[in-house]
Design a protein around this motif. Structure first.
Motif, PDB file in Angstrom:
ATOM      1  N   GLU A 104       6.816  31.853 -16.565  1.00 48.00           N
ATOM      2  CA  GLU A 104       5.934  31.801 -17.726  1.00 48.00           C
ATOM      3  C   GLU A 104       5.314  30.427 -17.954  1.00 48.00           C
ATOM      4  OE1 GLU A 104       4.950  34.337 -19.333  1.00 48.00           O
ATOM      5  OE2 GLU A 104       6.288  35.772 -18.361  1.00 48.00           O
ATOM      6  N   ASN A 105       5.746  29.418 -17.219  1.00 49.29           N
ATOM      7  CA  ASN A 105       5.146  28.099 -17.383  1.00 49.29           C
ATOM      8  C   ASN A 105       3.717  28.107 -16.830  1.00 49.29           C
ATOM      9  OD1 ASN A 105       4.528  25.149 -16.432  1.00 49.29           O
ATOM     10  ND2 ASN A 105       6.225  24.969 -17.877  1.00 49.29           N
ATOM     11  N   PRO A 106       2.741  27.596 -17.593  1.00 50.99           N
ATOM     12  CA  PRO A 106       1.338  27.673 -17.146  1.00 50.99           C
ATOM     13  C   PRO A 106       1.047  26.864 -15.895  1.00 50.99           C
ATOM     14  CG  PRO A 106       1.554  26.313 -19.121  1.00 50.99           C
ATOM     15  CD  PRO A 106       2.868  26.991 -18.927  1.00 50.99           C
ATOM     16  N   PHE A 107       1.905  25.894 -15.543  1.00 49.59           N
ATOM     17  CA  PHE A 107       1.660  25.068 -14.365  1.00 49.59           C
ATOM     18  C   PHE A 107       2.289  25.646 -13.100  1.00 49.59           C
ATOM     19  CE2 PHE A 107       1.746  21.743 -17.818  1.00 49.59           C
ATOM     20  CZ  PHE A 107       0.358  21.637 -17.899  1.00 49.59           C
ATOM     21  N   ALA A 270       7.123  35.483 -24.924  1.00 49.24           N
ATOM     22  CA  ALA A 270       8.397  35.027 -25.486  1.00 49.24           C
ATOM     23  C   ALA A 270       9.596  35.818 -24.964  1.00 49.24           C
ATOM     24  CB  ALA A 270       8.357  35.120 -27.007  1.00 49.24           C
ATOM     25  N   LYS A 271       9.366  36.775 -24.091  1.00 45.63           N
ATOM     26  CA  LYS A 271      10.483  37.582 -23.586  1.00 45.63           C
ATOM     27  C   LYS A 271      11.429  36.724 -22.761  1.00 45.63           C
ATOM     28  CE  LYS A 271      11.631  41.641 -20.821  1.00 45.63           C
ATOM     29  NZ  LYS A 271      12.679  42.041 -21.760  1.00 45.63           N
ATOM     30  N   GLY A 272      12.669  36.586 -23.222  1.00 45.21           N
ATOM     31  CA  GLY A 272      13.676  35.799 -22.518  1.00 45.21           C
ATOM     32  C   GLY A 272      13.510  34.301 -22.666  1.00 45.21           C
ATOM     33  N   ARG A 273      12.523  33.845 -23.462  1.00 47.62           N
ATOM     34  CA  ARG A 273      12.280  32.400 -23.571  1.00 47.62           C
ATOM     35  C   ARG A 273      11.601  32.083 -24.908  1.00 47.62           C
ATOM     36  NH1 ARG A 273       7.112  31.120 -22.224  1.00 47.62           N
ATOM     37  NH2 ARG A 273       7.679  29.105 -21.332  1.00 47.62           N
ATOM     38  N   ALA A 276      11.216  28.363 -25.791  1.00 49.07           N
ATOM     39  CA  ALA A 276      10.214  27.761 -24.905  1.00 49.07           C
ATOM     40  C   ALA A 276       8.808  28.122 -25.371  1.00 49.07           C
ATOM     41  CB  ALA A 276      10.437  28.234 -23.473  1.00 49.07           C
ATOM     42  N   TYR A 277       8.644  29.328 -25.887  1.00 50.36           N
ATOM     43  CA  TYR A 277       7.344  29.744 -26.433  1.00 50.36           C
ATOM     44  C   TYR A 277       6.942  28.825 -27.586  1.00 50.36           C
ATOM     45  CZ  TYR A 277       3.904  32.737 -28.799  1.00 50.36           C
ATOM     46  OH  TYR A 277       2.773  33.221 -29.419  1.00 50.36           O
ATOM     47  N   ILE A 278       7.898  28.538 -28.478  1.00 46.60           N
ATOM     48  CA  ILE A 278       7.637  27.622 -29.605  1.00 46.60           C
ATOM     49  C   ILE A 278       7.268  26.240 -29.081  1.00 46.60           C
ATOM     50  CG2 ILE A 278       8.654  26.497 -31.612  1.00 46.60           C
ATOM     51  CD1 ILE A 278       8.264  29.388 -32.148  1.00 46.60           C
ATOM     52  N   ALA A 279       8.007  25.761 -28.072  1.00 44.93           N
ATOM     53  CA  ALA A 279       7.758  24.422 -27.516  1.00 44.93           C
ATOM     54  C   ALA A 279       6.354  24.319 -26.945  1.00 44.93           C
ATOM     55  CB  ALA A 279       8.802  24.100 -26.449  1.00 44.93           C
ATOM     56  N   HIS A 280       5.934  25.315 -26.195  1.00 47.32           N
ATOM     57  CA  HIS A 280       4.597  25.281 -25.587  1.00 47.32           C
ATOM     58  C   HIS A 280       3.500  25.411 -26.647  1.00 47.32           C
ATOM     59  CE1 HIS A 280       5.236  25.316 -21.190  1.00 47.32           C
ATOM     60  NE2 HIS A 280       6.404  25.876 -21.479  1.00 47.32           N
ATOM     61  N   GLY A 286       2.816  19.986 -21.909  1.00 51.06           N
ATOM     62  CA  GLY A 286       3.590  18.891 -21.311  1.00 51.06           C
ATOM     63  C   GLY A 286       5.019  18.901 -21.800  1.00 51.06           C
ATOM     64  N   PHE A 287       5.223  18.899 -23.136  1.00 52.25           N
ATOM     65  CA  PHE A 287       6.575  18.966 -23.696  1.00 52.25           C
ATOM     66  C   PHE A 287       7.216  20.305 -23.354  1.00 52.25           C
ATOM     67  CE2 PHE A 287       9.739  19.944 -26.871  1.00 52.25           C
ATOM     68  CZ  PHE A 287      10.428  18.738 -27.018  1.00 52.25           C
ATOM     69  N   GLY A 288       6.402  21.382 -23.390  1.00 51.71           N
ATOM     70  CA  GLY A 288       6.944  22.702 -23.057  1.00 51.71           C
ATOM     71  C   GLY A 288       7.494  22.753 -21.650  1.00 51.71           C
ATOM     72  N   THR A 289       6.785  22.088 -20.723  1.00 51.77           N
ATOM     73  CA  THR A 289       7.271  22.040 -19.340  1.00 51.77           C
ATOM     74  C   THR A 289       8.570  21.240 -19.248  1.00 51.77           C
ATOM     75  OG1 THR A 289       5.024  22.237 -18.462  1.00 51.77           O
ATOM     76  CG2 THR A 289       6.704  21.307 -16.994  1.00 51.77           C
ATOM     77  N   LEU A 290       8.635  20.128 -19.996  1.00 58.41           N
ATOM     78  CA  LEU A 290       9.879  19.356 -20.035  1.00 58.41           C
ATOM     79  C   LEU A 290      11.028  20.216 -20.565  1.00 58.41           C
ATOM     80  CD1 LEU A 290      11.387  16.644 -19.776  1.00 58.41           C
ATOM     81  CD2 LEU A 290      10.643  16.112 -22.119  1.00 58.41           C
ATOM     82  N   TYR A 291      10.747  21.003 -21.603  1.00 62.17           N
ATOM     83  CA  TYR A 291      11.763  21.899 -22.162  1.00 62.17           C
ATOM     84  C   TYR A 291      12.156  22.955 -21.131  1.00 62.17           C
ATOM     85  CZ  TYR A 291      14.148  25.088 -25.304  1.00 62.17           C
ATOM     86  OH  TYR A 291      15.097  25.891 -25.892  1.00 62.17           O
ATOM     87  N   ASP A 292      11.160  23.493 -20.421  1.00 60.47           N
ATOM     88  CA  ASP A 292      11.449  24.489 -19.382  1.00 60.47           C
ATOM     89  C   ASP A 292      12.356  23.921 -18.301  1.00 60.47           C
ATOM     90  OD1 ASP A 292      10.052  26.579 -20.498  1.00 60.47           O
ATOM     91  OD2 ASP A 292       8.188  26.128 -19.450  1.00 60.47           O
TER      92      ASP A 292
END
Length: 600
Positions: A104-107, A270-273, A276-280, A286-292
């Motif tokens: 689910e990470n956009p990168f 947000a399924k299973g994460r 992480a959805y909130i973080a992104h 950028g922060f969301g990827t760090l959280y991932d």
């Protein structure tokens, strides 16, 4: 605490999403019920487990000691099936959730978006670590847990900030609650029904007591009474439970109020994460990827913790019972078997986090229920607060049963593990019945003196099943054996009597004591299996005296099949042929093998 928290705290990666799918808008209230059970149920139970099993054996060892013989062994085997369910699903569930964060990470590039393939790769990577040689690093656990908790605190603080700056979110949530459930009493009632589905948030307590040998105690601690270690372990459990309780309530409230319900469903972001959805969404990719990345690392290490737990538990119990193949004590073959099972589970559940939640919750809840029952039985035996623990046990039984009814896939996969363990165990025990099963032989001073005197001549051992134990019994037995086996009258003899102990045990220490009965010299011992004990003692005599001992038996009258079954279950039967077979396997050279004589 961080070593325990790798398993315990990592559930934040998928717990909020599973909670919403189970309870919907009621998720925060159901989570509050779970937290109350954690603080006032699980925590007192495992405080008691820490006190009564302070060497890292956990609640399974308590039940093993509280129940007798085969009953305890079978019960432990069943519990080991649930342990396997818990730990295997921890590996697959953690890997699946790590995959969800990757996919689910956009990168993430397109070729890494196959959930099953990525999950299998992460499990294979875990397998490779153990095949190379894995040692848990507390420093790494501290780094992973510390970073992960810090990032979660940031995400939740941002979530509460969004709730404060968007005051409509809380009223909308309250409206959804009232529309769905009506009165507050109805909400509480439904929360009590659905909270067992959130049981993943209870994982980690069993790990907390397993790591007890790593907890520092006081200088005054002894092996029998490590009071300081027990006190500090309770502090560990209490701290972890308080941190997790705050995190569970906060994460449930933030995700339930800020994430659209559709995003939790299949195909939603947000399924299973959920966190992480909130973080992104609120802190950027950028922060969301760090959280991932942090979530992926702690989830991967949570799987490692589960694998390490299995590698510790399987060799600790099954080979000691004689109920495991010999290779079960070897790390690498066991890693390959466990990894193959994890692959199969991943394929069956299609790397779906929510689909595996029921099986994981079943394993966790059964272990916690067994711990509660063990503590309750122990408390009643010691007449200490038994009724309070009984109430907690009933709550855990209710939670477990309801979870099984609502999500039967958990008990199905647990039943597969239980059946596999029990069948493999009994087949293995039958195959290994003629092994030399005595760890060592210990003699008291009288027995040592008897053997030293007997070694001046040919060593003649007469096996005897003690009846009255008086002079007449030994006089008649000596007369019978000298006539049937042509033992010269001038040769001294020693009587050997093996009393059956706990026949469900596979290995033990043979403690031999010497007794004189009207001039007759008798060696007495207790063992789980008579033929194996006699064979071990004869080999001990050979090795310590340098002489080949001779053992004399009478013929056994009766059906040989009946005697075989009696030997497998009760440790005794047609002793002479089994003793010889044990000796034959232990000593392939006939010239060095103790002699077995049967007369009648």
């Amino acid at each position: 605490m961080c070593l325990t928290g790798v398993d315990y705290f990592s559930t934040l990666g998928y717990q909020p999403g599973i909670a919403f799918l189970a309870a919907g808008a009621l998720s925060p209230i159901a989570t509050l019920v779970l937290v109350l059970l954690t603080l006032f149920g699980a925590l007192p139970i495992y405080n008691r487990v820490a006190a009564e099993s302070p060497h890292g054996d956990g609640s399974i060892a308590m039940l093993e000691h509280l129940l007798p013989g085969w009953q305890a062994k079978l019960f432990v085997l069943v519990l080991l099936g649930f342990v396997a369910t818990d730990f295997i699903i921890t590996i697959t569930l953690s890997a699946a959730d790590a995959t969800a964060h990757i996919v689910e990470n956009p990168f993430t590039p397109h070729f890494l978006r196959n959930r099953i393939a990525v999950t299998l790769f992460l499990i294979a990577l875990l397998c490779g670590i153990f095949l190379k040689g894995f040692k848990e690093a507390i420093g790494l656990a501290m780094l992973l847990v510390g970073t992960y908790l810090l990032l979660n605190c940031v995400v939740m603080c941002v979530g509460f900030y969004e709730l404060a700056t968007h005051p409509s979110a809380i009223p909308e949530w309250k409206h959804a609650l009232v529309s769905a459930h009506g009165s507050p009493l109805a909400m509480i009632g439904v929360a009590l029904i659905v909270f067992p589905k959130l049981a993943l948030g209870l994982s980690g307590f069993e790990t907390g007591v397993v790591v007890m040998p790593l907890v520092e105690g006081d200088e005054s601690d002894t092996e029998a009474h490590p009071a300081g270690r027990i006190r500090n372990t309770r502090k560990l459990l209490r701290t972890a439970a308080l941190i997790m309780s705050v995190m569970l309530i906060a994460s449930s409230l933030v995700t339930t109020t800020l994430i659209p319900a559709g995003e939790f469903a299949e195909g939603g972001e947000a399924k299973g994460r959920a966190l992480a959805y909130i973080a992104h969404k609120y802190l950027g990719h950028g922060f969301g990827t760090l959280y991932d990345v942090s979530t992926i690392l702690i989830l991967a290490f949570a799987g490692a913790s589960a694998m390490a737990g299995l590698l510790n538990i399987v060799p600790r119990y099954l080979p000691r019972y004689g109920m495991a193949p010999i290779w079960a004590a070897a790390v690498r073959p066991l890693v390959l078997v466990l990894t193959s099972i994890a692959f199969a589970v991943t394929l069956i559940f299609k790397a779906d986090v929510e689909a595996q939640g029921g099986a994981y919750a079943t394993g966790v809840l059964v272990l916690m229920t067994s711990a509660a029952i063990a503590v309750t039985l122990s408390a009643f035996r010691r007449r200490r607060h038994g009724w309070a623990f009984l109430v907690i046990s009933l709550v855990f039984v209710y939670t477990t049963v309801l979870n099984i009814i609502e999500r039967p896939e958990g008990i199905k996969i647990a039943s597969f593990f239980i059946a596999s363990i029990v069948i493999t165990s009994f087949v293995s025990r039958v195959v290994r019945t003629t092994e030399l099963r005595v760890e060592r032989v210990e003699l008291d001073e009288t027995a040592r003196a008897f053997i030293e005197e007997a070694s001046r001549h040919e060593i003649q051992i007469v096996a005897n099943r003690r009846q009255a134990g008086d002079a007449r019994e030994y006089r008649l037995k000596e007369k019978e054996q000298r006539e049937d086996n042509h033992i010269p009258r001038g040769d001294p003899i020693l009587f050997l009597e093996i009393e059956i102990g706990d026949a469900s045990e596979f290995t033990d220490v043979l403690r031999v004591r010497g007794v004189k009965v009207n001039g007759y010299r008798v060696l007495r011992a207790k063992s789980a299996a008579v033929p194996n004990a006699i064979a071990a003692f004869l080999l001990y005599l050979r090795d310590t005296t340098g002489k080949i001992p001779h053992a004399y038996f009478g013929w056994s009258e009766g059906n040989p099949i009946k005697y075989l079954l009696k030997y497998l279950i009760f440790g005794e039967g047609d002793t002479a042929p089994v003793t010889r077979e044990v000796l034959r396997q232990a000593e392939p050279d006939p010239e060095k093998r103790p002699s077995i004589h049967v007369g009648g």
